[in-house]
Design an enzyme around this catalytic site. Structure first.
Site, PDB file in Angstrom:
ATOM      1  N   CYS A  54       0.916  -0.909  -0.391  1.00 53.71           N
ATOM      2  CA  CYS A  54       0.284   0.435   0.388  1.00 53.71           C
ATOM      3  C   CYS A  54       1.017   0.521  -0.026  1.00 53.71           C
ATOM      4  CB  CYS A  54      -0.802  -0.296   1.448  1.00 53.71           C
ATOM      5  SG  CYS A  54      -0.180   0.210   2.942  1.00 53.71           S
TER       6      CYS A  54
HETATM    7  C1  RB5 Z   1      -3.784   5.570   1.253  1.00 52.33           C
HETATM    8  O1  RB5 Z   1      -4.685   4.555   1.511  1.00 52.33           O
HETATM    9  C2  RB5 Z   1      -3.165   4.790   2.337  1.00 52.33           C
HETATM   10  O2  RB5 Z   1      -3.263   4.803   3.650  1.00 52.33           O
HETATM   11  C3  RB5 Z   1      -2.521   3.267   2.531  1.00 52.33           C
HETATM   12  O3  RB5 Z   1      -1.930   3.096   0.774  1.00 52.33           O
HETATM   13  C4  RB5 Z   1      -1.597   2.939   3.424  1.00 52.33           C
HETATM   14  O4  RB5 Z   1      -0.389   4.079   3.316  1.00 52.33           O
HETATM   15  C5  RB5 Z   1      -1.943   2.763   4.628  1.00 52.33           C
HETATM   16  O5  RB5 Z   1      -1.660   1.800   5.645  1.00 52.33           O
END
Ligand code: RB5
Length: 156
Positions: free
Chosen positions: A68
């Site tokens: 993420c």
């Molecule tokens: C974006 O939604 C961001 O919050 C996600 O990709 C991640 O980094 C969360 O831990």
């Protein structure tokens, strides 16, 4: 080598695609659990759930990669599932220890934190190691004991 289930949210589609291509080029069997593209706004915990459920359904034969923005939300979510030991690694030493010290079956990384080449190096380090019986074994067993005490369920 094990089958890898990979998933990302829409902050990490580009890195996911790079890592899929990298693993395929090395002959690793890869399953893509989404998200489908940058327009897909599925929340990261639901992607983590998909990946972890596939690992559980395989009897923990498959391992997972979750990416993420930072890797943090994916790791927090994945560690809610029984038998999943997920860690964020942004350097190869941590990737080595995730497998050898923690028997980590899910590697998490953040597209907003590291570059593609470093991510490949970290992934390759982690993929090529297997947990072996060592002084770390009773510590990993202690994680399982805590899981049991706290009634974390494997099934949906
Ligand atoms: C974006 O939604 C961001 O919050 C996600 O990709 C991640 O980094 C969360 O831990």
């Amino acid at each position: 080598m094990r089958t890898i289930v990979i998933g990302c949210d829409n902050a990490a589609v580009s890195l996911k695609n790079e890592l899929i291509a990298f693993m395929k080029s090395k002959g690793v069997k890869v399953e893509d659990a989404g998200c489908s593209g940058s327009e897909d706004s599925t929340y990261y915990p639901y992607i983590a759930e998909r990946v972890c459920q596939r690992i559980i359904d395989s009897g923990y034969e498959k391992h997972g990669v979750l990416i993420c923005g930072t890797g943090l939300g994916m790791a927090i979510s994945a560690n809610k599932f029984k038998g999943i030991r997920a860690g964020v690694c942004h350097d190869p030493y941590s990737a080595e220890r995730l497998k050898l010290s923690n028997n980590g079956n899910v590697l998490c990384m953040g597209e907003r934190v590291i570059g593609v080449e470093l991510a490949k190096k970290i992934l390759w380090e982690w993929l090529n190691l297997e947990f072996v019986d060592s002084p770390s074994t009773p510590k990993v067993e202690a994680i399982n004991e805590i899981e049991e005490k706290n009634h974390i369920c494997a099934a949906r």
